[in-house]
Each structure stands twice: as C-alpha cells, then as structure tokens.
Scaffold this motif. Sequence first.
Motif, PDB file in Angstrom:
ATOM      1  N   CYS A   8       0.524  -0.994  -0.229  1.00  0.00           N
ATOM      2  CA  CYS A   8      -0.094   0.242   0.725  1.00  0.00           C
ATOM      3  C   CYS A   8       0.952   0.843  -0.019  1.00  0.00           C
ATOM      4  N   ILE A   9       0.261   2.311  -0.339  1.00  0.00           N
ATOM      5  CA  ILE A   9       1.462   3.184  -0.848  1.00  0.00           C
ATOM      6  C   ILE A   9       0.653   4.245  -0.332  1.00  0.00           C
ATOM      7  N   GLN A  10       1.129   5.389  -0.129  1.00  0.00           N
ATOM      8  CA  GLN A  10       0.105   6.834   0.244  1.00  0.00           C
ATOM      9  C   GLN A  10       1.381   7.659  -0.880  1.00  0.00           C
ATOM     10  N   VAL A  11       0.683   8.348  -1.045  1.00  0.00           N
ATOM     11  CA  VAL A  11       0.490   9.628  -2.257  1.00  0.00           C
ATOM     12  C   VAL A  11       0.636  11.032  -1.464  1.00  0.00           C
ATOM     13  N   VAL A  12       1.498  11.783  -0.502  1.00  0.00           N
ATOM     14  CA  VAL A  12       1.317  13.096   0.046  1.00  0.00           C
ATOM     15  C   VAL A  12       2.559  14.099  -0.791  1.00  0.00           C
ATOM     16  N   LYS A  13       0.937  14.779  -0.573  1.00  0.00           N
ATOM     17  CA  LYS A  13       1.256  16.008  -2.113  1.00  0.00           C
ATOM     18  C   LYS A  13       1.649  17.472  -1.262  1.00  0.00           C
ATOM     19  N   GLY A  14       2.145  18.338  -1.846  1.00  0.00           N
ATOM     20  CA  GLY A  14       1.495  19.707  -1.125  1.00  0.00           C
ATOM     21  C   GLY A  14       2.606  20.961  -1.422  1.00  0.00           C
ATOM     22  N   ARG A  15       2.154  22.502  -1.052  1.00  0.00           N
ATOM     23  CA  ARG A  15       3.661  23.069  -1.336  1.00  0.00           C
ATOM     24  C   ARG A  15       3.925  23.724  -0.731  1.00  0.00           C
ATOM     25  N   THR A  16       5.591  24.147  -0.510  1.00  0.00           N
ATOM     26  CA  THR A  16       6.027  24.520   0.487  1.00  0.00           C
ATOM     27  C   THR A  16       7.308  25.629  -0.041  1.00  0.00           C
ATOM     28  N   ARG A  17       7.066  27.006   1.035  1.00  0.00           N
ATOM     29  CA  ARG A  17       8.537  27.585   0.600  1.00  0.00           C
ATOM     30  C   ARG A  17       9.822  27.293   1.216  1.00  0.00           C
ATOM     31  N   ASP A  18       9.791  25.949   1.649  1.00  0.00           N
ATOM     32  CA  ASP A  18      10.767  25.452   3.130  1.00  0.00           C
ATOM     33  C   ASP A  18      11.416  23.946   2.705  1.00  0.00           C
ATOM     34  N   ALA A  19      12.119  24.249   1.629  1.00  0.00           N
ATOM     35  CA  ALA A  19      12.733  22.483   1.232  1.00  0.00           C
ATOM     36  C   ALA A  19      13.436  22.294   1.926  1.00  0.00           C
ATOM     37  N   ALA A  20      14.107  23.390   2.873  1.00  0.00           N
ATOM     38  CA  ALA A  20      15.415  23.017   3.303  1.00  0.00           C
ATOM     39  C   ALA A  20      14.534  22.396   4.515  1.00  0.00           C
ATOM     40  N   GLY A  21      13.386  23.314   5.210  1.00  0.00           N
ATOM     41  CA  GLY A  21      12.911  22.720   6.574  1.00  0.00           C
ATOM     42  C   GLY A  21      12.425  20.720   6.437  1.00  0.00           C
ATOM     43  N   LEU A  22      11.784  20.949   5.319  1.00  0.00           N
ATOM     44  CA  LEU A  22      10.900  19.904   5.312  1.00  0.00           C
ATOM     45  C   LEU A  22      11.612  18.591   4.981  1.00  0.00           C
ATOM     46  N   ARG A  23      12.980  18.894   4.408  1.00  0.00           N
ATOM     47  CA  ARG A  23      14.286  17.627   4.330  1.00  0.00           C
ATOM     48  C   ARG A  23      14.768  17.366   5.694  1.00  0.00           C
ATOM     49  N   GLU A  24      14.855  17.717   6.467  1.00  0.00           N
ATOM     50  CA  GLU A  24      15.023  18.076   8.043  1.00  0.00           C
ATOM     51  C   GLU A  24      13.921  17.241   8.532  1.00  0.00           C
ATOM     52  N   ALA A  25      13.598  17.653   8.001  1.00  0.00           N
ATOM     53  CA  ALA A  25      11.997  17.148   9.315  1.00  0.00           C
ATOM     54  C   ALA A  25      11.764  15.685   8.629  1.00  0.00           C
ATOM     55  N   ALA A  26      11.850  15.469   7.053  1.00  0.00           N
ATOM     56  CA  ALA A  26      12.233  13.756   6.871  1.00  0.00           C
ATOM     57  C   ALA A  26      13.263  13.075   7.445  1.00  0.00           C
ATOM     58  N   ASP A  27      14.473  13.622   7.765  1.00  0.00           N
ATOM     59  CA  ASP A  27      15.447  12.818   8.398  1.00  0.00           C
ATOM     60  C   ASP A  27      15.122  12.780  10.095  1.00  0.00           C
ATOM     61  N   ARG A  28      13.950  13.853  10.639  1.00  0.00           N
ATOM     62  CA  ARG A  28      13.868  12.976  11.689  1.00  0.00           C
ATOM     63  C   ARG A  28      12.821  12.629  12.408  1.00  0.00           C
ATOM     64  N   TRP A  29      12.083  12.702  10.727  1.00  0.00           N
ATOM     65  CA  TRP A  29      10.840  11.072  11.178  1.00  0.00           C
ATOM     66  C   TRP A  29      12.180   9.814  11.185  1.00  0.00           C
ATOM     67  N   TYR A  30      12.503   9.648  10.074  1.00  0.00           N
ATOM     68  CA  TYR A  30      13.213   8.546   9.618  1.00  0.00           C
ATOM     69  C   TYR A  30      14.159   8.386  11.005  1.00  0.00           C
ATOM     70  N   ARG A  31      14.283   9.144  11.505  1.00  0.00           N
ATOM     71  CA  ARG A  31      15.067   8.844  13.461  1.00  0.00           C
ATOM     72  C   ARG A  31      14.146   8.140  14.566  1.00  0.00           C
ATOM     73  N   ASP A  32      13.368   9.309  14.191  1.00  0.00           N
ATOM     74  CA  ASP A  32      12.175   9.146  15.429  1.00  0.00           C
ATOM     75  C   ASP A  32      11.169   8.316  15.292  1.00  0.00           C
ATOM     76  N   VAL A  33      10.350   8.638  14.295  1.00  0.00           N
ATOM     77  CA  VAL A  33       9.090   7.737  14.307  1.00  0.00           C
ATOM     78  C   VAL A  33       9.424   7.184  13.299  1.00  0.00           C
ATOM     79  N   ALA A  34      10.128   6.526  12.376  1.00  0.00           N
ATOM     80  CA  ALA A  34      10.530   5.137  11.984  1.00  0.00           C
ATOM     81  C   ALA A  34      10.477   3.482  12.283  1.00  0.00           C
ATOM     82  N   PRO A  35      11.945   4.077  13.124  1.00  0.00           N
ATOM     83  CA  PRO A  35      11.884   2.739  14.216  1.00  0.00           C
ATOM     84  C   PRO A  35      10.549   1.904  14.468  1.00  0.00           C
TER      85      PRO A  35
END
Length: 208
Positions: A8-35
């Motif tokens: 099952c794949i969830q496709v999440v789509k939006g628009r942002t002015r802070d690409a760097a912030g979302l990249r950091e958030a993705a790293d945080r998700w991988y570190r804190d949420v993914a486990p």
Amino acid sequence: MFGQRKTCIQVVKGRTRDAAGLREAADRWYRDVAPGAKGWLGTTGGVTDDGVYLNLLRFTSPRAAHRNDRRREQMRWWDEVRGLFVGEVTVEECSDVETFGQGDPDEAGFVQILQTRVLDRDAVRPFVTEEAEHTLARLRPDMIGGLFCISPGGTCTGVAYFTSREAARKGERTDMPPEYKAWRDEQMAHFDDDAVFHDLRDHWLQSP
C-alpha cells in the motif's frame, strides 16, 4: 527491486517555501518515527525546484499504513511540520501497485515522478511488460527501476529511479527499437494527455 509483495502506498503532495525544512523533517521522521512504524517498507520523497513536495510511503498493507497514521509519534511529527506547507496537503492511498526493474532504488542519484490519470486500467496491465523491461535493461542502464501506483479514482503516480540526472537526460535521447516505440504509443493512448513530470534533484530515499 522492491519485491513483488502486496503493498500500500500513501502519496502525499503539497507545496512549500521551505524545502530545507522539509528535508530536515524527513530526516527527523526517519530517526524518531520510522523505528516504530510496523509494516513500513520505504519512502521516496523530495521537493521540486518550484516548491512541489511529494512523499511516497510504502507499507505492507492499508492496515499497516492506518496504524502508523494513528501513532502518537506520527501525529506529533505532523503537527510540527504542517506549518512548512502553503495551502492544502493531499494524501492518496494506493493498493494497486506495480514495480519494474531489478536495481536498488536507494542507490538512485535522481528521481522523476509522473502524475497523470489512467483511462483504462485493464488495458495497461502490466504497465511494463517483460519484453519492454528487458529492452530497458539493455538500452537504458541509467534507469534503475520504478513503480506505478493507482488510486481508486484513477490517478496514476509513476516513479522512475535513475543513476544520475545527467545519465537520465542522455538516456532520453536513446533510439529505441520500433517495437518498443509501438508498445509505448499504445500504452500512452490509455492515459490522459495532461501528464505532469516532477524532477526531484534533491530527494530522500529511506528504508528500514
């Protein structure tokens, strides 16, 4: 590539002015949420040069995806990042998923995402035939593989993983055999003409 297991794949789509912030958030998700995300198989995400955010999360089943959505860690993370978006963020859930290619997507240096609408799903099943896959493996070494996921409403999101952006652009100029071109033209007749391509030059590829 991802294995031919049911996903099952969830496709999440939006628009942002802070690409760097979302990249950091993705790293945080991988570190804190993914486990603690049981059934999570991997994520492909990124932000285009014009601010389109796309994130595809692969799970073993819709149940696993919904279970993760309800986790406190997931909801807390989302509350922290929702302010990075401009306007609405959409989530489409797809259980109709096909993969192709034998390479490892985590080794991709460039990712391109196609979004369109399927007019006749049965006419393009599978999206990439075995013969076409062999042709791509022989003539497009830049293409590691890819996947297609289709929402119940017919929206198709295709992801192609390449060794690099430069190799992909060179590969696009490859002269393909007439039989491959005929097959591709027949396939495209079953899609809307309004296909949109999103280049993820700065992307993240995560897996357990």
